[in-house]
Structures are given as C-alpha cells and as structure tokens.
Design a protein around this motif. Structure first.
Motif, PDB file in Angstrom:
ATOM      1  N   ARG A  37       0.809  -1.221   0.000  1.00  0.00           N
ATOM      2  CA  ARG A  37       0.000   0.000   0.000  1.00  0.00           C
ATOM      3  C   ARG A  37       0.844   1.274   0.000  1.00  0.00           C
ATOM      4  NH1 ARG A  37      -4.658   1.290   4.371  1.00  0.00           N
ATOM      5  NH2 ARG A  37      -5.149   3.348   3.599  1.00  0.00           N
ATOM      6  N   TYR A  38       1.852   1.350   0.878  1.00  0.00           N
ATOM      7  CA  TYR A  38       2.649   2.574   0.983  1.00  0.00           C
ATOM      8  C   TYR A  38       3.536   2.805  -0.225  1.00  0.00           C
ATOM      9  CZ  TYR A  38       6.687  -0.315   2.062  1.00  0.00           C
ATOM     10  OH  TYR A  38       7.690  -1.230   2.002  1.00  0.00           O
ATOM     11  N   ASN A  39       3.742   1.780  -1.019  1.00  0.00           N
ATOM     12  CA  ASN A  39       4.726   1.831  -2.085  1.00  0.00           C
ATOM     13  C   ASN A  39       4.088   1.669  -3.458  1.00  0.00           C
ATOM     14  OD1 ASN A  39       7.312   1.811  -3.153  1.00  0.00           O
ATOM     15  ND2 ASN A  39       7.464  -0.391  -3.001  1.00  0.00           N
ATOM     16  N   LYS A  40       2.804   1.482  -3.469  1.00  0.00           N
ATOM     17  CA  LYS A  40       2.130   1.017  -4.671  1.00  0.00           C
ATOM     18  C   LYS A  40       2.286   1.943  -5.872  1.00  0.00           C
ATOM     19  CE  LYS A  40      -1.935  -1.470  -5.934  1.00  0.00           C
ATOM     20  NZ  LYS A  40      -3.011  -2.219  -5.395  1.00  0.00           N
ATOM     21  N   LEU A  41       2.121   3.219  -5.704  1.00  0.00           N
ATOM     22  CA  LEU A  41       2.095   4.115  -6.855  1.00  0.00           C
ATOM     23  C   LEU A  41       3.401   4.140  -7.627  1.00  0.00           C
ATOM     24  CD1 LEU A  41      -0.005   7.099  -5.513  1.00  0.00           C
ATOM     25  CD2 LEU A  41      -0.673   5.322  -7.129  1.00  0.00           C
ATOM     26  N   THR A  42       4.512   4.439  -6.981  1.00  0.00           N
ATOM     27  CA  THR A  42       5.748   4.618  -7.736  1.00  0.00           C
ATOM     28  C   THR A  42       6.264   3.315  -8.336  1.00  0.00           C
ATOM     29  OG1 THR A  42       6.957   4.508  -5.657  1.00  0.00           O
ATOM     30  CG2 THR A  42       6.517   6.691  -6.556  1.00  0.00           C
ATOM     31  N   THR A  43       6.331   2.246  -7.550  1.00  0.00           N
ATOM     32  CA  THR A  43       6.856   0.986  -8.076  1.00  0.00           C
ATOM     33  C   THR A  43       5.898   0.383  -9.096  1.00  0.00           C
ATOM     34  OG1 THR A  43       7.964   0.615  -5.959  1.00  0.00           O
ATOM     35  CG2 THR A  43       7.821  -1.253  -7.456  1.00  0.00           C
ATOM     36  N   ALA A  44       4.608   0.401  -8.806  1.00  0.00           N
ATOM     37  CA  ALA A  44       3.629  -0.151  -9.747  1.00  0.00           C
ATOM     38  C   ALA A  44       3.648   0.620 -11.063  1.00  0.00           C
ATOM     39  CB  ALA A  44       2.232  -0.137  -9.129  1.00  0.00           C
ATOM     40  N   ASN A  45       3.741   1.941 -10.991  1.00  0.00           N
ATOM     41  CA  ASN A  45       3.808   2.756 -12.211  1.00  0.00           C
ATOM     42  C   ASN A  45       5.063   2.436 -13.017  1.00  0.00           C
ATOM     43  OD1 ASN A  45       1.420   3.995 -11.553  1.00  0.00           O
ATOM     44  ND2 ASN A  45       2.371   5.842 -10.737  1.00  0.00           N
ATOM     45  N   HIS A  46       6.167   2.271 -12.325  1.00  0.00           N
ATOM     46  CA  HIS A  46       7.425   1.952 -13.010  1.00  0.00           C
ATOM     47  C   HIS A  46       7.327   0.591 -13.714  1.00  0.00           C
ATOM     48  CE1 HIS A  46      11.679   2.346 -13.832  1.00  0.00           C
ATOM     49  NE2 HIS A  46      11.864   1.122 -13.382  1.00  0.00           N
ATOM     50  N   GLU A  85       4.612  -0.922 -14.697  1.00  0.00           N
ATOM     51  CA  GLU A  85       3.671  -0.803 -15.810  1.00  0.00           C
ATOM     52  C   GLU A  85       4.346  -0.161 -17.018  1.00  0.00           C
ATOM     53  OE1 GLU A  85       0.461  -1.527 -17.995  1.00  0.00           O
ATOM     54  OE2 GLU A  85       0.823  -2.255 -15.964  1.00  0.00           O
ATOM     55  N   LYS A  86       5.182   0.839 -16.784  1.00  0.00           N
ATOM     56  CA  LYS A  86       5.934   1.483 -17.865  1.00  0.00           C
ATOM     57  C   LYS A  86       6.848   0.464 -18.562  1.00  0.00           C
ATOM     58  CE  LYS A  86       9.723   4.729 -18.300  1.00  0.00           C
ATOM     59  NZ  LYS A  86      10.600   5.627 -17.566  1.00  0.00           N
ATOM     60  N   VAL A  87       7.501  -0.381 -17.784  1.00  0.00           N
ATOM     61  CA  VAL A  87       8.384  -1.409 -18.363  1.00  0.00           C
ATOM     62  C   VAL A  87       7.566  -2.411 -19.167  1.00  0.00           C
ATOM     63  CG1 VAL A  87       9.983  -3.285 -17.829  1.00  0.00           C
ATOM     64  CG2 VAL A  87      10.150  -1.128 -16.589  1.00  0.00           C
ATOM     65  N   ARG A  88       6.423  -2.849 -18.627  1.00  0.00           N
ATOM     66  CA  ARG A  88       5.551  -3.780 -19.362  1.00  0.00           C
ATOM     67  C   ARG A  88       5.157  -3.192 -20.716  1.00  0.00           C
ATOM     68  NH1 ARG A  88       3.200  -4.255 -14.359  1.00  0.00           N
ATOM     69  NH2 ARG A  88       3.706  -6.216 -13.357  1.00  0.00           N
ATOM     70  N   ASN A  89       4.771  -1.932 -20.716  1.00  0.00           N
ATOM     71  CA  ASN A  89       4.376  -1.262 -21.960  1.00  0.00           C
ATOM     72  C   ASN A  89       5.530  -1.187 -22.939  1.00  0.00           C
ATOM     73  OD1 ASN A  89       1.796  -0.921 -20.983  1.00  0.00           O
ATOM     74  ND2 ASN A  89       2.177   1.169 -20.251  1.00  0.00           N
ATOM     75  N   GLN A  90       6.731  -0.852 -22.466  1.00  0.00           N
ATOM     76  CA  GLN A  90       7.901  -0.782 -23.339  1.00  0.00           C
ATOM     77  C   GLN A  90       8.222  -2.156 -23.929  1.00  0.00           C
ATOM     78  OE1 GLN A  90      10.891   0.892 -20.772  1.00  0.00           O
ATOM     79  NE2 GLN A  90      10.500   2.964 -21.491  1.00  0.00           N
ATOM     80  N   GLN A  91       8.115  -3.200 -23.104  1.00  0.00           N
ATOM     81  CA  GLN A  91       8.387  -4.545 -23.602  1.00  0.00           C
ATOM     82  C   GLN A  91       7.351  -4.958 -24.643  1.00  0.00           C
ATOM     83  OE1 GLN A  91       8.708  -7.049 -20.119  1.00  0.00           O
ATOM     84  NE2 GLN A  91      10.857  -6.495 -19.811  1.00  0.00           N
ATOM     85  N   ALA A  92       6.089  -4.617 -24.434  1.00  0.00           N
ATOM     86  CA  ALA A  92       5.045  -4.951 -25.400  1.00  0.00           C
ATOM     87  C   ALA A  92       5.275  -4.220 -26.720  1.00  0.00           C
ATOM     88  CB  ALA A  92       3.669  -4.609 -24.827  1.00  0.00           C
ATOM     89  N   ILE A  93       5.643  -2.947 -26.662  1.00  0.00           N
ATOM     90  CA  ILE A  93       5.939  -2.176 -27.879  1.00  0.00           C
ATOM     91  C   ILE A  93       7.120  -2.790 -28.613  1.00  0.00           C
ATOM     92  CG2 ILE A  93       6.810   0.040 -28.715  1.00  0.00           C
ATOM     93  CD1 ILE A  93       5.105   1.328 -26.428  1.00  0.00           C
ATOM     94  N   SER A  94       8.153  -3.146 -27.870  1.00  0.00           N
ATOM     95  CA  SER A  94       9.344  -3.757 -28.474  1.00  0.00           C
ATOM     96  C   SER A  94       8.989  -5.071 -29.162  1.00  0.00           C
ATOM     97  CB  SER A  94      10.399  -3.992 -27.403  1.00  0.00           C
ATOM     98  OG  SER A  94      11.495  -4.684 -27.948  1.00  0.00           O
ATOM     99  N   ARG A  95       8.155  -5.871 -28.531  1.00  0.00           N
ATOM    100  CA  ARG A  95       7.771  -7.161 -29.111  1.00  0.00           C
ATOM    101  C   ARG A  95       6.978  -6.948 -30.397  1.00  0.00           C
ATOM    102  NH1 ARG A  95       5.743 -11.472 -25.248  1.00  0.00           N
ATOM    103  NH2 ARG A  95       7.894 -11.338 -24.671  1.00  0.00           N
TER     104      ARG A  95
END
Length: 167
Positions: A47-56, A58-68
C-alpha cells in the motif's frame, strides 16, 4: 530509483541471485522472474509503495510490449526495458558492482573486528558442465556467532591448483 537500489542491496545482503530464467514482465504471469523482479513486483503490491513501483513496472511492461510488436524476440534479454533498471544492461551491472563493492567493504570491516575468520574455496560444475569457483568468508564475531559470506563466484578453467590460482 531508490527502491531499485534498496532491492539490489537487500538481495546482496541476503546472498541471493538477482536474475531469473524469464525476465520479461509481459510473459507468463505465473513464471518465476528471479529475485529482483519478483521483489519489485511484491513491493508494487504494498500500500505505501504502490504508486511509484507499480507505475514503473507498468511502464516497463508497456515498453516490452511495444518492443515485441516491433519484432523483438520473446524473452530477449533486456529488450524493451532499457533505462529502466530492470534489464541486464551494463549501467545496471555497474550499479550492482558498486553495491557489491560496498557490501564487500562491510565484510572486510567485519573480518577486522572478528575473533576468527577463514576463507573457503570450492568448485562445482554448473548445469552446462563448466566448473564454478566460489570463495566464501566464514567469520566468528566477538560474541561467538558464526556467519558465512559469498565473496566471489567465477568460472574456473579446471580444478587443478594452478588453474584455480590463476583466476
């Protein structure tokens, strides 16, 4: 960035490997992605950490999907995750080396303040039948508590004394 470095430090202190067999965040969600990515995934659920790490992540997931979609191979090392501190890029390896040197420095200080210590060297073949030399320090502190610390693990050309001496 702080959580990434904290994760690397934590894995180093625990003597755990950071990399896994499958390091893509968009592949099978049930696959073990290694201690580093699994730790960051866990942190993203807190809960205390969710926004920054989860956002990061998600950004990596999106970059990997675009790359694929652009033709990157499934599970290709580091593709689509450059500059995220989640790939096996040399910048990240440099961060890990710096943290490793700091941990080694702490171990040397501990050796300087201990009652007794010993170096342990051992070889064992890995899954690809190459000899791996590991060097550990066993330390007995002033209270009599014993601990072991992995200092190095390197590929050895053989198991004879001269082959190990030249590593």
């Amino acid at each position: 960035m702080k959580r990434v470095i904290d994760t690397v430090v934590h894995l180093g202190k625990q003597g755990l490997a950071s990399r896994g067999h499958r390091e893509s965040l968009i592949d099978d969600p049930e696959a073990n992605k290694g201690n580093f990515l699994e730790s960051l995934n866990y942190l993203s659920t807190l809960r205390y950490n969710k926004l920054t790490t989860a956002n990061h992540l998600e950004k990596v997931r999106n970059q990997q999907a675009i790359s694929r979609r652009k033709g990157g191979e499934k599970g290709a090392k580091g593709r689509g995750s450059k500059l995220t501190f989640l790939s096996n890029d040399t910048r990240e390896n440099n961060v890990i080396k710096i943290i490793g040197r700091e941990i080694a420095s702490q171990i040397v200080k501990e050796i300087g303040n201990c009652r007794a210590w010993a170096l342990i060297a051992d070889t064992i073949p890995d899954v690809s039948h190459h000899e791996q030399l590991s060097i550990c320090a066993r330390i007995v502190n002033r209270n009599g508590k014993c601990s072991e610390h992995l200092l190095s693990c390197k590929r050895a050309s053989g198991t004879r004394a001269m082959e190990l001496y030249t590593i």
